[in-house]
Design a protein around this motif. Structure first.
Motif, PDB file in Angstrom:
ATOM      1  N   MET A   1       0.854  -1.211   0.008  1.00  0.00           N
ATOM      2  CA  MET A   1      -0.163  -0.048   0.127  1.00  0.00           C
ATOM      3  C   MET A   1       0.881   1.386   0.043  1.00  0.00           C
ATOM      4  N   ARG A   2       1.875   1.194   1.025  1.00  0.00           N
ATOM      5  CA  ARG A   2       2.747   2.267   0.846  1.00  0.00           C
ATOM      6  C   ARG A   2       3.490   2.442  -0.192  1.00  0.00           C
ATOM      7  N   GLU A   3       3.848   1.478  -0.978  1.00  0.00           N
ATOM      8  CA  GLU A   3       4.595   1.590  -2.162  1.00  0.00           C
ATOM      9  C   GLU A   3       3.832   2.226  -3.384  1.00  0.00           C
ATOM     10  N   GLN A   4       2.375   2.018  -3.225  1.00  0.00           N
ATOM     11  CA  GLN A   4       1.594   2.374  -4.400  1.00  0.00           C
ATOM     12  C   GLN A   4       1.176   3.867  -4.075  1.00  0.00           C
ATOM     13  N   GLN A   5       1.255   4.239  -2.901  1.00  0.00           N
ATOM     14  CA  GLN A   5       1.072   5.497  -2.564  1.00  0.00           C
ATOM     15  C   GLN A   5       2.427   6.487  -2.964  1.00  0.00           C
ATOM     16  N   ARG A   6       3.364   5.848  -2.824  1.00  0.00           N
ATOM     17  CA  ARG A   6       4.633   6.578  -3.319  1.00  0.00           C
ATOM     18  C   ARG A   6       4.985   6.734  -4.489  1.00  0.00           C
TER      19      ARG A   6
END
Length: 278
Positions: A1-6
Motif C-alpha cells: 500500500m505504501r509503495e503504491q502511494q509513493r
C-alpha cells in the motif's frame, strides 16, 4: 500500500511539474509582449532583454494611433466579429437542429459534403470569393467579410452533435400542444444549448478576429482595415516599428481574453458535451 502511494505521489508531482512548466513556457512570450509594449523602440532589441515594464506605453500608443488610427481598426474588428458571431450562431444552430431532428432526402450526404469543405484551405477560396464579391460590387465592404463565412461547418457540426441529445419525445409533445417548428427551436432547443452556444461563440469570434488573407484582398481603404491588416502595415521595407506592433498586439488580445474569461465555464462544458454525442 505504501509503495503504491509513493508511486502515486511521484506521478502526481511529475504531472504538476510538467503542467507548471508548460504554463511558464506559454506565458513567457505573453509577458514579454506586455513588457515590450511599454519600452521605447531603442530598448526593444537590447541584450540582455529587459524584463521589467517601462513607462513608454502611452507614447507608443500615441505613435501607433498617429500612424494607423488603431482605435478605428479595433472598432472595425469588433463590429465585424460581433455581427459575424451573432449571425453565424443563428444559422449554425438552425442548420444543426435540422440535421439532428428532421429527416429529409440526402440528409447525410449533404451533411458530410458540408464537413468536407473543412479540408479546403482559405487560400483556395480567396480568388473565387473575390471574383464573386466584385460581381456583386461588395468589395471594400464589411458584408463581404461577414457573409461568405456565416454558415460555418464547424459550427454546424458542433450544434448538430449537441442537438441530437434533445429527446424526440419532448419535441413531439410540444407539437401536440400546438407549438410551431420555430417555437420548438426557439423555446425548447436553444435554451438547452446555452453551453454549446457559448463555446461556439468563442470559436466563431476567434475565427473572424484572426482572419487576415481574405480581408486583405477584399478591403481597399485604410479606414476599413481590421486588426490583422493593421498590424501588417507596421512592418515596412526599411523599418519595423516593434514598439507600435507590441502595443497593437497587446490591445488586440484584450477582447479575446475578456470573452474567454466570461464564457470559459460554458466553453469547456460545451466542447465536452459535443464530443460525447454520437
Amino acid at each position: 500500500m505504501r509503495e503504491q502511494q509513493r508511486k502515486d505521489a511521484v506521478w502526481r508531482f511529475l504531472t504538476y511539474a510538467f503542467v507548471i512548466t508548460m504554463v511558464v513556457v506559454m506565458m513567457v512570450p505573453l509577458y514579454w509582449m506586455l513588457v515590450a509594449a511599454t519600452l521605447p523602440q531603442e530598448q526593444f532589441l537590447q541584450f540582455p532583454p529587459r524584463l521589467i515594464p517601462g513607462t513608454a506605453f502611452l507614447d507608443n500608443f500615441a505613435a501607433l494611433q498617429e500612424r494607423l488610427d488603431f482605435l478605428r481598426t479595433i472598432r472595425n474588428s469588433v463590429l465585424i466579429a460581433v455581427v459575424y458571431t451573432l449571425l453565424s450562431l443563428v444559422l449554425c444552430s438552425m442548420a444543426g437542429f435540422a440535421f439532428a431532428k428532421y429527416e429529409f432526402k440526402y440528409k447525410e450526404p449533404i451533411f458530410y459534403a458540408i464537413l468536407a469543405t473543412l479540408v479546403l484551405p482559405i487560400q483556395l477560396l480567396v480568388i473565387p470569393l473575390f471574383l464573386l464579391m466584385a460581381q456583386l460590387e461588395w468589395t471594400n465592404t464589411f458584408r463581404a467579410i461577414i457573409l461568405p463565412w456565416a454558415a460555418n461547418p464547424i459550427g454546424i457540426f458542433l450544434m448538430r452533435q449537441n442537438m441530437k441529445s434533445i429527446p424526440d419525445a419532448l419535441l413531439e409533445s410540444a407539437r401536440m400542444d400546438g407549438a410551431t417548428e420555430f417555437q420548438i427551436f426557439y423555446r425548447i432547443a436553444l435554451p438547452t444549448m446555452r453551453s454549446s452556444l457559448a463555446a461556439l461563440a468563442i470559436i466563431l469570434f476567434l475565427f473572424q478576429w484572426d482572419l487576415f488573407l481574405y480581408p486583405l484582398v477584399i478591403l481597399e481603404s485604410a479606414d476599413m482595415y481590421t486588426i490583422p491588416i493593421g498590424l501588417a502595415q507596421l512592418t515596412g521595407f526599411q523599418r519595423i516599428y516593434y514598439d507600435q506592433i507590441m502595443v497593437a498586439a497587446t490591445l488586440a488580445i484584450v477582447p479575446m481574453v475578456v470573452l474567454f474569461l466570461v464564457l470559459q465555464k460554458q466553453f469547456v462544458s460545451g466542447i465536452l458535451a459535443g464530443s460525447l454525442k454520437e
